[in-house]
Write a protein that holds these residues in place. Structure first.
Motif, PDB file in Angstrom:
ATOM      1  N   ALA A  29       0.799  -1.078   0.071  1.00 20.21           N
ATOM      2  CA  ALA A  29       0.113  -0.044   0.079  1.00 20.21           C
ATOM      3  C   ALA A  29       0.883   1.364   0.003  1.00 20.21           C
ATOM      4  O   ALA A  29       1.833   1.424   0.678  1.00 20.21           O
ATOM      5  CB  ALA A  29      -1.013  -0.076   1.271  1.00 20.21           C
ATOM      6  N   ASP A  30       0.481   2.182  -0.848  1.00 21.63           N
ATOM      7  CA  ASP A  30       1.312   3.714  -0.608  1.00 21.63           C
ATOM      8  C   ASP A  30       0.494   4.765  -0.352  1.00 21.63           C
ATOM      9  O   ASP A  30       1.113   5.772  -0.574  1.00 21.63           O
ATOM     10  CB  ASP A  30       2.210   3.545  -2.099  1.00 21.63           C
ATOM     11  N   TRP A  31      -0.545   4.455   0.085  1.00 23.89           N
ATOM     12  CA  TRP A  31      -1.696   5.658   0.509  1.00 23.89           C
ATOM     13  C   TRP A  31      -2.276   5.335   1.711  1.00 23.89           C
ATOM     14  O   TRP A  31      -3.060   4.105   1.586  1.00 23.89           O
ATOM     15  CB  TRP A  31      -2.128   6.191  -0.442  1.00 23.89           C
ATOM     16  N   VAL A  32      -1.943   5.783   2.924  1.00 26.05           N
ATOM     17  CA  VAL A  32      -2.654   5.327   3.895  1.00 26.05           C
ATOM     18  C   VAL A  32      -3.567   6.434   4.641  1.00 26.05           C
ATOM     19  O   VAL A  32      -2.791   7.587   4.970  1.00 26.05           O
ATOM     20  CB  VAL A  32      -1.750   4.481   4.926  1.00 26.05           C
ATOM     21  N   ARG A  52       3.333   7.628  10.959  1.00 27.02           N
ATOM     22  CA  ARG A  52       4.312   8.555  10.325  1.00 27.02           C
ATOM     23  C   ARG A  52       5.686   7.751  10.138  1.00 27.02           C
ATOM     24  O   ARG A  52       6.289   7.669   8.959  1.00 27.02           O
ATOM     25  CB  ARG A  52       4.678  10.075  10.688  1.00 27.02           C
ATOM     26  N   GLU A  53       6.014   7.336  11.268  1.00 28.90           N
ATOM     27  CA  GLU A  53       7.506   6.439  11.189  1.00 28.90           C
ATOM     28  C   GLU A  53       7.068   5.306  10.087  1.00 28.90           C
ATOM     29  O   GLU A  53       7.932   5.098   9.496  1.00 28.90           O
ATOM     30  CB  GLU A  53       7.785   5.915  12.584  1.00 28.90           C
ATOM     31  N   ILE A  54       6.206   4.619  10.281  1.00 29.96           N
ATOM     32  CA  ILE A  54       5.796   3.496   9.476  1.00 29.96           C
ATOM     33  C   ILE A  54       5.808   3.683   7.959  1.00 29.96           C
ATOM     34  O   ILE A  54       6.426   3.210   7.272  1.00 29.96           O
ATOM     35  CB  ILE A  54       4.474   2.613   9.865  1.00 29.96           C
ATOM     36  N   THR A  55       4.968   4.659   7.739  1.00 29.30           N
ATOM     37  CA  THR A  55       4.720   5.236   6.312  1.00 29.30           C
ATOM     38  C   THR A  55       5.960   5.791   5.730  1.00 29.30           C
ATOM     39  O   THR A  55       6.169   5.325   4.517  1.00 29.30           O
ATOM     40  CB  THR A  55       3.484   6.293   6.129  1.00 29.30           C
ATOM     41  N   SER A  56       6.755   6.504   6.601  1.00 33.81           N
ATOM     42  CA  SER A  56       8.151   6.706   5.982  1.00 33.81           C
ATOM     43  C   SER A  56       8.987   5.852   5.574  1.00 33.81           C
ATOM     44  O   SER A  56       9.741   5.846   4.474  1.00 33.81           O
ATOM     45  CB  SER A  56       8.773   7.731   7.022  1.00 33.81           C
ATOM     46  N   ARG A  57       9.051   4.875   6.463  1.00 35.80           N
ATOM     47  CA  ARG A  57       9.883   3.526   6.149  1.00 35.80           C
ATOM     48  C   ARG A  57       9.625   3.016   4.791  1.00 35.80           C
ATOM     49  O   ARG A  57      10.495   2.505   4.004  1.00 35.80           O
ATOM     50  CB  ARG A  57       9.826   2.490   7.127  1.00 35.80           C
ATOM     51  N   PHE A  58       8.215   2.702   4.528  1.00 35.99           N
ATOM     52  CA  PHE A  58       7.831   2.288   3.202  1.00 35.99           C
ATOM     53  C   PHE A  58       7.661   3.373   2.083  1.00 35.99           C
ATOM     54  O   PHE A  58       7.205   3.060   1.090  1.00 35.99           O
ATOM     55  CB  PHE A  58       6.449   1.681   3.341  1.00 35.99           C
ATOM     56  N   LYS A  59       8.043   4.490   2.351  1.00 33.12           N
ATOM     57  CA  LYS A  59       7.851   5.749   1.354  1.00 33.12           C
ATOM     58  C   LYS A  59       6.530   5.819   0.887  1.00 33.12           C
ATOM     59  O   LYS A  59       6.108   5.909  -0.134  1.00 33.12           O
ATOM     60  CB  LYS A  59       8.738   5.666   0.120  1.00 33.12           C
ATOM     61  N   ALA A  60       5.530   5.515   1.874  1.00 30.68           N
ATOM     62  CA  ALA A  60       4.059   5.691   1.737  1.00 30.68           C
ATOM     63  C   ALA A  60       3.588   6.873   2.058  1.00 30.68           C
ATOM     64  O   ALA A  60       4.020   7.540   3.111  1.00 30.68           O
ATOM     65  CB  ALA A  60       3.049   4.584   2.292  1.00 30.68           C
ATOM     66  N   LYS A  61       2.604   7.445   1.380  1.00 31.85           N
ATOM     67  CA  LYS A  61       1.672   8.839   2.018  1.00 31.85           C
ATOM     68  C   LYS A  61       0.786   8.504   3.119  1.00 31.85           C
ATOM     69  O   LYS A  61       0.370   7.563   3.197  1.00 31.85           O
ATOM     70  CB  LYS A  61       1.007   9.313   0.765  1.00 31.85           C
ATOM     71  N   LEU A  62       1.026   9.209   4.152  1.00 39.06           N
ATOM     72  CA  LEU A  62       0.018   9.438   5.134  1.00 39.06           C
ATOM     73  C   LEU A  62      -0.774  10.744   5.223  1.00 39.06           C
ATOM     74  O   LEU A  62      -0.629  11.702   5.131  1.00 39.06           O
ATOM     75  CB  LEU A  62       0.791   9.258   6.417  1.00 39.06           C
ATOM     76  N   ILE A  63      -2.323  10.404   5.565  1.00 33.83           N
ATOM     77  CA  ILE A  63      -3.161  11.243   5.363  1.00 33.83           C
ATOM     78  C   ILE A  63      -3.911  11.073   6.854  1.00 33.83           C
ATOM     79  O   ILE A  63      -4.248   9.911   7.263  1.00 33.83           O
ATOM     80  CB  ILE A  63      -4.017  11.105   4.441  1.00 33.83           C
ATOM     81  N   ASP A  77       1.625  13.902   5.150  1.00 32.63           N
ATOM     82  CA  ASP A  77       1.299  14.491   3.610  1.00 32.63           C
ATOM     83  C   ASP A  77       0.126  15.247   3.405  1.00 32.63           C
ATOM     84  O   ASP A  77      -0.143  15.943   2.376  1.00 32.63           O
ATOM     85  CB  ASP A  77       1.359  13.234   2.548  1.00 32.63           C
ATOM     86  N   GLY A  78      -1.112  14.915   4.075  1.00 34.16           N
ATOM     87  CA  GLY A  78      -2.083  15.548   4.033  1.00 34.16           C
ATOM     88  C   GLY A  78      -3.348  15.380   5.076  1.00 34.16           C
ATOM     89  O   GLY A  78      -3.113  14.678   6.136  1.00 34.16           O
ATOM     90  N   VAL A  79      -4.412  15.889   4.900  1.00 30.27           N
ATOM     91  CA  VAL A  79      -5.469  15.586   5.832  1.00 30.27           C
ATOM     92  C   VAL A  79      -6.823  15.311   4.820  1.00 30.27           C
ATOM     93  O   VAL A  79      -6.842  15.854   3.674  1.00 30.27           O
ATOM     94  CB  VAL A  79      -5.664  16.850   6.523  1.00 30.27           C
ATOM     95  N   HIS A  80      -7.725  14.545   5.579  1.00 33.05           N
ATOM     96  CA  HIS A  80      -9.078  14.185   4.961  1.00 33.05           C
ATOM     97  C   HIS A  80     -10.016  14.867   5.998  1.00 33.05           C
ATOM     98  O   HIS A  80      -9.935  14.575   7.066  1.00 33.05           O
ATOM     99  CB  HIS A  80      -9.341  12.777   4.723  1.00 33.05           C
ATOM    100  N   LEU A  81     -10.903  15.822   5.326  1.00 35.99           N
ATOM    101  CA  LEU A  81     -11.941  16.400   6.198  1.00 35.99           C
ATOM    102  C   LEU A  81     -13.264  15.893   5.730  1.00 35.99           C
ATOM    103  O   LEU A  81     -13.709  15.976   5.028  1.00 35.99           O
ATOM    104  CB  LEU A  81     -11.897  17.894   5.906  1.00 35.99           C
TER     105      LEU A  81
END
Length: 201
Positions: A29-32, A52-63, A77-81
């Motif tokens: 997965a590259d977007w979480v 953030r630590e987990i997603t950074s290790r895998f170069k995945a985006k974190l919302i 990387d962003g926010v979902h409203l």
């Protein structure tokens, strides 16, 4: 760049959310999106730091769902409203241009409102019944998506959400939808990520 497959985290506890995020990133997965409901801000912040630590290790985006101040603090990387959250225009001023801002929509009016506020993508649903969300809006189905897309004529990516399983993906994409957000189907079977990605790409 808005990814075509978005995983929305699930779990009974923050720890379970993190375990599931680790599993899905491991499976490609590259977007979480971290979606912690009914937790206090401190818990959300601590969990988001670890996510953030987990997603950074895998170069995945974190919302981060809802909590845009947390998103800024942990350099997500962003926010979902959601529909009852802060206005995207206000959040844009707070976060700046580099952050991704997405919003939830259930109707044509919701979509137009979000497009006016210049969101980067719209999560539009529900596609069908889902237990993940309380107070569910009327389901849209493939026809609902087709009708809304025809009315909107937008370049902004529209992401389908709500009870989507593997068998639904072709129908949804053929309706003109940009991508999909999945929670339950991927949490239950992380090996399905590759299949989802194959169809979407």
């Amino acid at each position: 760049m808005i990814h075509k497959l978005q995983y929305i985290s699930q779990g009974e506890t923050p720890k379970e959310h993190l375990e599931n995020i680790q599993k899905v990133c491991n499976a490609g997965a590259d977007w979480v999106q971290l979606r912690l409901k009914n937790s206090d801000t401190k818990t959300i912040l601590e969990t988001a730091k670890e996510a953030r630590e987990i997603t950074s290790r895998f170069k995945a985006k974190l919302i981060i769902n809802d909590h845009y101040t947390v998103a800024k603090e942990i350099k997500a990387d962003g926010v979902h409203l959601g529909k009852t959250d802060e206005c995207p225009s206000i959040v844009r001023v707070f976060l700046g241009a580099s952050y991704i801002i997405g919003g939830t929509a259930n109707t044509l009016e919701d979509c137009r409102n979000l497009l006016d506020k210049k969101v980067d993508y719209i999560g539009l649903g529900p596609y069908q019944f889902t237990k993940t969300k309380k107070n569910l809006s009327p389901v849209l189905g493939v026809e609902g998506y087709k009708n809304l897309l025809e009315e909107l004529q937008t370049e902004t990516p529209i992401i389908a959400i709500g009870g989507i399983v593997l068998d639904d993906v072709n129908k949804i994409i053929n309706a003109g939808i940009y991508g999909i957000a999945i929670s339950g189907a991927i949490t239950k079977n992380v090996s399905s990520i590759a299949k989802f990605q194959e169809i979407l790409n």
